[in-house]
Design an enzyme around this catalytic site. Structure first.
Site, short mmCIF file in Angstrom:
data_model
loop_
_atom_site.label_atom_id
_atom_site.label_comp_id
_atom_site.label_asym_id
_atom_site.label_seq_id
_atom_site.Cartn_x
_atom_site.Cartn_y
_atom_site.Cartn_z
N LYS A 262 0.84 -1.20 0.00
CA LYS A 262 0.00 0.00 0.00
C LYS A 262 0.87 1.25 0.00
O LYS A 262 0.68 2.16 -0.78
CB LYS A 262 -0.91 -0.05 1.22
CG LYS A 262 -1.87 1.09 1.33
CD LYS A 262 -2.85 0.83 2.48
CE LYS A 262 -3.57 2.10 2.89
NZ LYS A 262 -4.50 1.87 3.99
N GLU B 136 10.52 -4.75 4.59
CA GLU B 136 10.64 -6.15 4.17
C GLU B 136 10.31 -6.32 2.69
O GLU B 136 11.01 -7.00 1.93
CB GLU B 136 9.68 -7.04 4.98
CG GLU B 136 9.99 -7.12 6.46
CD GLU B 136 9.19 -6.12 7.28
OE1 GLU B 136 9.00 -4.97 6.82
OE2 GLU B 136 8.76 -6.48 8.39
N GLY C 162 -5.04 -2.12 5.13
CA GLY C 162 -4.22 -3.24 4.67
C GLY C 162 -4.89 -4.59 4.88
O GLY C 162 -4.99 -5.41 3.97
N ARG C 163 -5.37 -4.83 6.09
CA ARG C 163 -5.94 -6.15 6.39
C ARG C 163 -7.34 -6.33 5.83
O ARG C 163 -7.97 -7.37 6.02
CB ARG C 163 -5.90 -6.42 7.90
CG ARG C 163 -6.59 -5.36 8.74
CD ARG C 163 -6.22 -5.51 10.22
NE ARG C 163 -6.69 -4.40 11.02
CZ ARG C 163 -6.07 -3.24 11.17
NH1 ARG C 163 -4.93 -3.03 10.53
NH2 ARG C 163 -6.57 -2.30 11.95
N GLU D 7 -5.12 -7.29 15.03
CA GLU D 7 -4.61 -5.96 14.66
C GLU D 7 -5.75 -4.93 14.71
O GLU D 7 -5.51 -3.75 14.92
CB GLU D 7 -3.98 -6.00 13.26
CG GLU D 7 -3.00 -4.87 13.02
CD GLU D 7 -2.11 -5.07 11.81
OE1 GLU D 7 -0.89 -5.18 11.98
OE2 GLU D 7 -2.64 -5.15 10.68
N HIS E 224 -5.32 -33.87 17.26
CA HIS E 224 -4.18 -34.67 17.72
C HIS E 224 -3.09 -33.78 18.31
O HIS E 224 -1.95 -34.22 18.47
CB HIS E 224 -3.63 -35.50 16.56
CG HIS E 224 -4.67 -36.42 16.01
ND1 HIS E 224 -4.80 -37.72 16.42
CD2 HIS E 224 -5.68 -36.21 15.12
CE1 HIS E 224 -5.82 -38.29 15.80
NE2 HIS E 224 -6.38 -37.37 15.01
N LYS F 71 9.26 -1.14 14.65
CA LYS F 71 9.87 -0.72 13.37
C LYS F 71 10.91 0.36 13.62
O LYS F 71 12.01 0.32 13.07
CB LYS F 71 8.81 -0.14 12.43
CG LYS F 71 7.88 -1.12 11.81
CD LYS F 71 7.08 -0.39 10.71
CE LYS F 71 5.78 -1.10 10.40
NZ LYS F 71 4.90 -0.31 9.54
C1 G6Q Z 1 -2.73 -4.04 7.90
C2 G6Q Z 1 -1.52 -3.39 8.27
C3 G6Q Z 1 -0.25 -4.07 7.83
C4 G6Q Z 1 0.16 -3.76 6.40
C5 G6Q Z 1 1.60 -4.18 6.21
C6 G6Q Z 1 2.10 -3.96 4.80
O1 G6Q Z 1 -3.84 -3.62 8.13
O2 G6Q Z 1 -1.57 -2.07 7.88
O3 G6Q Z 1 -0.30 -5.46 7.98
O4 G6Q Z 1 -0.68 -4.38 5.50
O5 G6Q Z 1 2.42 -3.50 7.12
O6 G6Q Z 1 2.01 -2.61 4.47
P1 G6Q Z 1 2.20 -2.14 2.99
O7 G6Q Z 1 1.09 -2.72 2.18
O8 G6Q Z 1 2.14 -0.63 3.03
O9 G6Q Z 1 3.53 -2.65 2.52
#
Ligand code: G6Q
Length: 550
Positions: A204, A210, A265-266, A351, A382, A510
């Site tokens: 996003k 990463e 994001g989620r 989250e 199990h 972070k």
């Molecule tokens: C979700 C969070 C988080 C996000 C990641 C990746 O709701 O905001 O999990 O999706 O940190 O972020 P980017 O899509 O900006 O790389």
């Protein structure tokens, strides 16, 4: 307003004391209508919630709590595009991404639907081009493998869906690389031919450490093997709200898929973040996934609270967390396709509602989101089911099961179903000391031996669960199931009065990692660190952690 100050909260506290001495065994024995009373079908899903610690009075009281907490008003505000994510000043409109109706969805007076449809059309064209072989790699070969590079919300949703809809994955293989641990990318690339791979960099913000590290390494791998800078444009696509950064990375504009700041994001798998899904199963099926979610959205938006699946699940969760002291919630899909469903829900729920500050900035007076965990059945049986049946803590659980399998193999599916139902039955009924004694006596045990063994074989029962039945794990059913949980989480956040749509809790780590990385790069240990961090840095250096060390 803190929920604990609401009249319904107080009434529920008193009600819990009345329900606490009851046993589900007796509640079922007493009321032959219990299953009919406490089950419901909507948007293609069937919910049996009769095995909960509730009486006929409980749901009306919980619905009163929802009403006093303003759940309906808050729901309508979200659906109307109000900026309910108040710490980031953003609207929350994942529902617009799957709006299959002709209704406009305005944000600040501007309908977002034309843009949503434009990106969906762009996704369709690209997905069809890749899947048909019309679009090809640098050396002219058709693509065979898609590698999504993203993390968190830009990984968990599409990964979970591709795993779940594997029976529909007919053209390409899908891979997901998220971890900054180089092993994740290296182990994936090992199996791939650079001539036929398509990378999707999904971020996003396009600033996530990463993802950018993995994307850069993937680009270097590709260039090294294909020998041309220009190959990048043929083998990379991007999904982002940051179009400047995607251009700077070298991704041609026609391969960049936009989304918007009102998509969390989620909650983003419905946006272009779902591109790997569309590539894997085709755009028609991706749209069927959207349609399933839309059906659940319509249900959530219109059904009265006492007949509303997400409202009921949300309220039952609050009932256990705040009135019974439950700290966790298990998700137990009896479907191998839902292998990644619990990790996905972990992010969605933890989250969103792992928060301790309410909308007024005050510390919550009650507990909020639970620990969410789980594994597909029957494997879990199990492993950790011992704890569910006989542990000192009990965990409310959702069992999710499809009536039909995509892989009807002999008796496998009947065995799967039998195990699922048996587990919910065992949790509910338990096994009394008398039943255990009778069983042991029938096996020839008596006296001290029988008395010593009996308590170990007793099951308290009265452990609550929901069972969600899908006809089959189809794109539409999965869409509806995911939206059910999204809205459940919304209902709970609305009751607890937290902002379910920010995630400030992930920021501190972070920030600190940046400073520690500076030390690791320089081979130094900053005197500003606490003794433990400094000690660990020294220990890692002694063990050979210098950058580039193996
Ligand atoms: C979700 C969070 C988080 C996000 C990641 C990746 O709701 O905001 O999990 O999706 O940190 O972020 P980017 O899509 O900006 O790389």
């Amino acid at each position: 307003m803190p929920p604990t100050t609401l009249p319904a909260w107080q009434a529920l506290l008193a009600h819990q004391r009345e329900v606490a001495p009851l046993h589900l065994r007796d509640l079922f024995a007493r009321d032959p209508q219990r299953f009919d009373r406490f089950s419901l079908e909507a948007a293609g899903l069937f919910l049996d919630y009769s095995k909960n610690l509730i009486t006929a009075q409980t749901l009306p009281l919980l619905c009163r709590l929802a009403q006093e907490a303003g759940v309906t008003r808050k729901r309508d505000a979200m659906l109307a595009g109000e900026r309910i994510n108040f710490t980031e000043n953003r609207a929350v409109l994942h529902t617009a991404l799957r709006n299959r109706s002709a209704r406009p969805v305005p944000v600040d007076g501007q309908d977002v639907m034309p843009e949503v449809r434009r990106v969906l059309a762009q996704m369709r064209e690209f997905a069809e081009g890749v899947r048909s072989g019309a679009l090809r790699g640098h050396t002219g070969k058709p693509y065979t493998d898609v590698v999504n590079i993203g993390i968190g919300g830009s990984d968990l949703g599409p990964q979970m869906v591709c795993e779940a809809l594997e029976p529909y994955g007919d053209r390409l293989r899908a891979h997901f690389v998220s971890n900054v641990d180089g092993a994740h990318l290296a182990r994936t690339l090992k199996r791939l031919d650079p001539q036929t791979v398509l990378f999707i960099v999904a971020s996003k913000t396009f600033t996530t450490q990463e993802t950018l590290a993995n994307a850069r390494s993937a680009r270097a791998w590709l260039q090294e093997r294909l020998g041309a800078e220009s190959a990048v444009g043929r083998h990379f696509a991007a999904v982002s709200t940051n179009l400047q950064a995607t251009a700077a990375f070298g991704i041609p504009p026609e391969r960049v898929f936009a989304f918007w700041d009102w998509v969390g994001g989620r909650y983003s798998l419905w946006s272009a973040i779902g591109l790997p899904i569309a590539l894997y199963i085709g755009m028609d099926r991706f749209e069927a996934l959207l349609a399933g979610a839309h059906a659940m959205d319509e249900h959530f938006a219109t059904a009265p609270p006492e007949r509303n699946l997400p409202v009921i699940l949300g309220l039952l969760g609050v009932w256990y967390i705040d009135f019974w002291g439950a700290g966790s919630h298990a998700v137990l899909p009896y479907d191998q396709g839902l292998l990644r469903f619990a990790p996905y829900l972990q992010q969605l729920d933890m989250e969103s509602n792992g928060k301790r500050i309410d909308s007024a900035g005050s510390e919550a007076a009650q507990h909020t989101g639970p620990v969410v965990w789980g594994e597909p059945g029957t494997n879990g049986q199990h492993a950790f089911f011992q704890h569910l049946h006989q542990g000192t803590r009990w965990t409310p659980a959702d069992f999710i099961v499809p009536a039909r399998s995509h892989y009807p193999l002999g008796e496998h599916h009947a065995m799967l179903l039998a195990n699922c139902l048996a587990q919910t039955q065992a949790l509910m009924l338990g096994k009394t000391r008398e039943q255990v004694r009778a069983e042991l006596a029938a096996q020839g045990l008596d006296g001290d031996a029988l008395a010593r063994l009996a308590p170990h074989k007793e099951f308290p029962g009265n452990r609550p669960s929901n069972t969600i039945v899908l006809p089959q794990l189809t794109p539409a059913a999965l869409g509806s199931l995911i939206a059910l949980y999204e809205h459940k989480v919304f209902v709970q956040g609305a009751i607890w009065d937290v902002n379910s749509f920010d995630q400030w809790g992930v920021e501190l780590g972070k920030q600190l990692a940046g400073r520690i990385l500076d030390d690791l790069r320089a081979g130094t240990v900053s005197p500003a660190h606490d003794a433990s961090t400094a000690g660990l840095l020294h220990a890692l250096t002694r063990a050979g952690s210098a950058p580039g060390s193996t």
